[in-house]
Design a protein around this motif. Structure first.
Motif, PDB file in Angstrom:
ATOM      1  N   LYS A 196       0.855  -1.191   0.000  1.00  0.00           N
ATOM      2  CA  LYS A 196       0.000   0.000   0.000  1.00  0.00           C
ATOM      3  C   LYS A 196       0.891   1.241   0.000  1.00  0.00           C
ATOM      4  CE  LYS A 196      -3.207   2.443   3.143  1.00  0.00           C
ATOM      5  NZ  LYS A 196      -3.949   2.360   4.416  1.00  0.00           N
ATOM      6  N   TYR A 204      -4.411  -5.952   0.095  1.00  0.00           N
ATOM      7  CA  TYR A 204      -5.653  -6.120  -0.655  1.00  0.00           C
ATOM      8  C   TYR A 204      -5.661  -7.493  -1.309  1.00  0.00           C
ATOM      9  CZ  TYR A 204      -2.567  -4.883  -4.564  1.00  0.00           C
ATOM     10  OH  TYR A 204      -1.537  -4.846  -5.472  1.00  0.00           O
ATOM     11  N   TYR A 254      -6.666  -4.239  -9.592  1.00  0.00           N
ATOM     12  CA  TYR A 254      -5.501  -4.162  -8.715  1.00  0.00           C
ATOM     13  C   TYR A 254      -4.349  -5.020  -9.217  1.00  0.00           C
ATOM     14  CZ  TYR A 254      -7.862  -1.341  -5.236  1.00  0.00           C
ATOM     15  OH  TYR A 254      -8.486  -0.297  -4.597  1.00  0.00           O
ATOM     16  N   VAL A 266      -2.313   0.073  -7.286  1.00  0.00           N
ATOM     17  CA  VAL A 266      -2.125  -0.178  -5.860  1.00  0.00           C
ATOM     18  C   VAL A 266      -2.732   1.006  -5.116  1.00  0.00           C
ATOM     19  CG1 VAL A 266      -0.451  -0.601  -4.022  1.00  0.00           C
ATOM     20  CG2 VAL A 266       0.035  -1.366  -6.347  1.00  0.00           C
ATOM     21  N   GLY A 267      -3.439   0.750  -4.031  1.00  0.00           N
ATOM     22  CA  GLY A 267      -4.052   1.833  -3.279  1.00  0.00           C
ATOM     23  C   GLY A 267      -3.030   2.616  -2.479  1.00  0.00           C
ATOM     24  N   GLY A 268      -3.399   3.816  -2.077  1.00  0.00           N
ATOM     25  CA  GLY A 268      -2.526   4.655  -1.268  1.00  0.00           C
ATOM     26  C   GLY A 268      -3.324   5.727  -0.552  1.00  0.00           C
TER      27      GLY A 268
END
Length: 654
Positions: free
Chosen positions: A63, A213, A221, A238-240
């Motif tokens: 993340k 995730y 993703y 990718v989330g952030g």
């Protein structure tokens, strides 16, 4: 150049993965750093990750983590510790970032001009969802107060309320394009005269803790925790987490006042793909092209003159192909470098657009283009050689025959596309040498005062530092007057930096250098009528030093400890008051409820805590009377000692 009306970015602040401020953000971008973090199993379990989810073969422990996202200097904004813990981390970070952005623009965060507008947005958070299903919290605060403290709907309202901003105050939601949409709305408000100064941007903190995730083949993703926009190995995002705000003024006003300008927004536009796409979450070519062309038309500029495009660039197969096709149609004839900051920090959801906007503003200011990381070769299906674009993979000087121009795109699930046209700032005005000036400093604590002095000293030793007259003006008129104070007197940058370094190293926070009557009044805590005549310039902003206030999670919580026994009740109730009202000494209990900063919301909380935890019933009206806190505690513990007739006589006498 163009005669079309434009907007100046006069202030900026942000915190992004791997970057506590914009100076660190720029260094990471320039050096091609990927700030996406990888987590170990123990770290994830300790942070409350779901053990069953961790065991899934598709779990990716990565993340764009924002360090310290649970910290908040609540005292600066009038919250007590209990309120700060209930307040969503997005609200906390947005408040601190707004303070810093206004300071960067040269405005006192507690004294911004009348009618300052607020245009912000945020993402969904685990804290907010957990708060809504936390029956005990809802019983304490009440459903309405839980919502006010946690719902992103109130992001703009909290900024306007705590900073006293009286202009339009709008919370905007357009999915992933939220924060660039707020900039568009703010630009339109400025150009129409709805406000003269505006804060715009967004925040996204899904959780301040390490999280991964679940990767699903064919999903959006990435399978390996890295985002590779437009690359042959691109496989998803990718989330952030992050937060960013810009302070905006009409360009003509900023230039008339001699403001220091980061970059100029020449034009913005917004569109929606409508039904012209394969699904609700899918992007569309025509809508994106339309937004780009409309923004450049509003700027009065030719898209063929663009030299850089900061793309949405999620690194998904469908998204990258459609975005390149749409942009290629709009930028026909250009020779344009292509990039996406998501490769560095991940996809910041509602804060993604402002992260890209600030990146481009920094590139323009430094006249340097920065690379997209994690990429090696463009995806062959994109056929970039047949487009106006070149995927930039190394840092390079931004050379240009004319003005440096760039576009920034942000695309939202639901089809809302936003594009902004940025131009480098006009040449800055340089002031001649000035006589000795007073540089006033203040902070909430002596330790923070020393940090502020040290940061300012470093800034004054940088090449191209602003004139001391402008530094003095900005410090005197563009900073809040806090309790811990000091000042230095200097005639040169070297004198000022040396004096500030001495000040930072002095435990008492006082300088032994030259004295000044206004400076002495300042240190004595008086209101000082500082001379004016300088201009606002960019200086280091407030050194926040808040404690961790955590965040609510949906993870199973440890079993509650047993409640205090009757013999411990008095101690426990006193501790409840001390903690809730952030009292520092027992002597504070001799003061009245409102004198220590209590308010009606906290009174509701205390009444419910006394009832739920201790079985004590006390009328909320007790807090509204001019009784010392220790008397309120005594009445709660011994309700039979209440004297209703005496209370009535007291009220009539008052």
């Amino acid at each position: 150049m163009t005669d079309a009306p434009a907007v100046a970015i006069v202030g900026m602040s942000g915190r992004f993965p791997g970057a506590r401020d914009l100076a660190e953000y720029w260094r990471n971008l320039r050096d091609g750093v990927c700030s996406i973090a990888d987590f170990g199993e123990e770290e994830l379990l300790a942070s409350g990750a779901d053990p069953e989810e961790l065991r899934s073969p598709g779990y990716v422990p990565a993340k764009g983590l924002l360090a310290g996202a649970d910290r908040f200097e609540h005292e600066l904004f009038g919250f007590n510790a209990t309120e700060a813990a209930a307040l969503d981390p997005q609200h906390r970070l947005l408040l601190e970032t707004a303070w810093a952005a206004l300071e960067d623009a040269g405005y006192d965060p507690r004294g911004a001009p009348d009618g300052t507008g607020v245009y912000v947005g945020g993402g969904p958070t685990e804290h907010s969802v957990a708060a809504q299903v936390d029956r005990r919290l809802r019983a304490r605060l009440g459903p309405m107060h839980v919502r006010i403290f946690t719902d992103r709907e109130f992001l703009a309202g909290w900024l306007s309320y705590r900073l006293g901003l009286t202009g339009p105050s709008l919370t905007v939601h357009t999915g992933c394009s939220t924060s660039l949409a707020t900039v568009h709305v703010a630009v339109q408000a400025l150009l129409s005269g709805e406000c003269d100064l505006a804060l715009a941007g967004g925040v996204s903190i899904d959780s301040p803790y390490p999280r991964g995730y679940l990767y699903e083949p064919g999903g959006t993703y990435s399978p390996d925790g890295r985002c590779r926009p437009f690359d042959e190995k691109a496989a998803g995002m990718v989330g952030g987490d992050g937060v960013g705000l810009v302070v905006l003024r009409r360009l003509e006003d900023a230039q008339a006042d001699g403001d220091q300008i980061h970059a100029v927004i020449r034009g913005t536009a917004v569109s929606n793909d409508g039904a012209a796409r394969v699904g609700f979450t899918a992007p569309g070519v025509d809508g994106q092209t339309a937004a780009i062309l409309e923004a450049w038309a509003a700027a009065g500029l030719d898209p063929a003159d663009a030299q850089f495009l900061e793309a949405h660039g999620t690194g998904t197969d469908l998204g990258d192909r459609i975005e390149v096709a749409a942009a290629a149609a709009a930028f026909a004839g250009a020779r344009c470098e292509l990039g996406s900051v998501k490769s560095n920090i991940g996809h910041l959801n509602a804060a993604a657009g402002v992260a890209g906007l600030i990146k481009v503003a920094l590139m323009l200011a430094h006249r340097t283009m920065v690379p997209t990381v994690n990429v090696t070769r463009p995806h062959p299906d994109l056929d970039l050689d047949a487009t106006p674009f070149h995927l930039l993979t190394e840092t390079r000087t931004w050379d240009a025959r004319g003005a440096r121009l760039a576009g920034v795109s942000s695309l939202g699930i639901g089809g809302t596309n936003v594009h902004a046209v940025l131009e480098e700032a006009p040449p800055a005005h340089r002031r001649s040498l000035t006589p000795a000036v007073v540089l006033p400093l203040s902070a909430r604590t002596q330790a923070q005062l020393s940090t502020a002095a040290r940061r300012l000293a470093a800034a004054l030793r940088e090449p191209g530092a602003p004139s001391l007259a402008d530094v003095a003006h900005t410090l005197a008129h563009g900073r809040a007057a806090l309790d811990a104070r000091a000042y230095v007197v200097a005639a040169t940058h070297d004198e000022a930096a040396t004096a500030l370094e001495t000040l930072a190293a002095t435990p008492a926070g006082t300088s032994t250098a030259a004295k000044d009557p206004l400076g002495e009044s300042w240190v004595a805590g008086q209101d000082v009528d500082w001379p004016s005549g300088g201009r606002r310039v960019h200086l280091p902003t407030y050194p926040f030093a808040g404690d961790s206030h955590g965040a609510l999670t949906l993870s199973p919580q440890p079993a509650a400890t047993s409640e205090p026994q009757p013999e411990d009740r008095a101690t426990a109730v006193t501790e409840l008051f001390m903690t809730t009202l952030a009292l520092s000494a027992p002597s504070d209990l001799d003061r009245t409820y409102f004198a220590v900063g209590g308010d009606s919301l906290t009174a509701v909380f205390l009444v419910s805590e006394l009832r739920d935890r201790f079985g004590l019933d006390i009328p909320i009206e007790t807090f509204l009377r001019e009784h010392p806190l220790n008397e309120i505690i005594a009445r709660a513990l011994n309700p039979e000692d209440d004297d209703p007739l005496g209370d009535l006589l007291d009220e009539l006498e008052q």
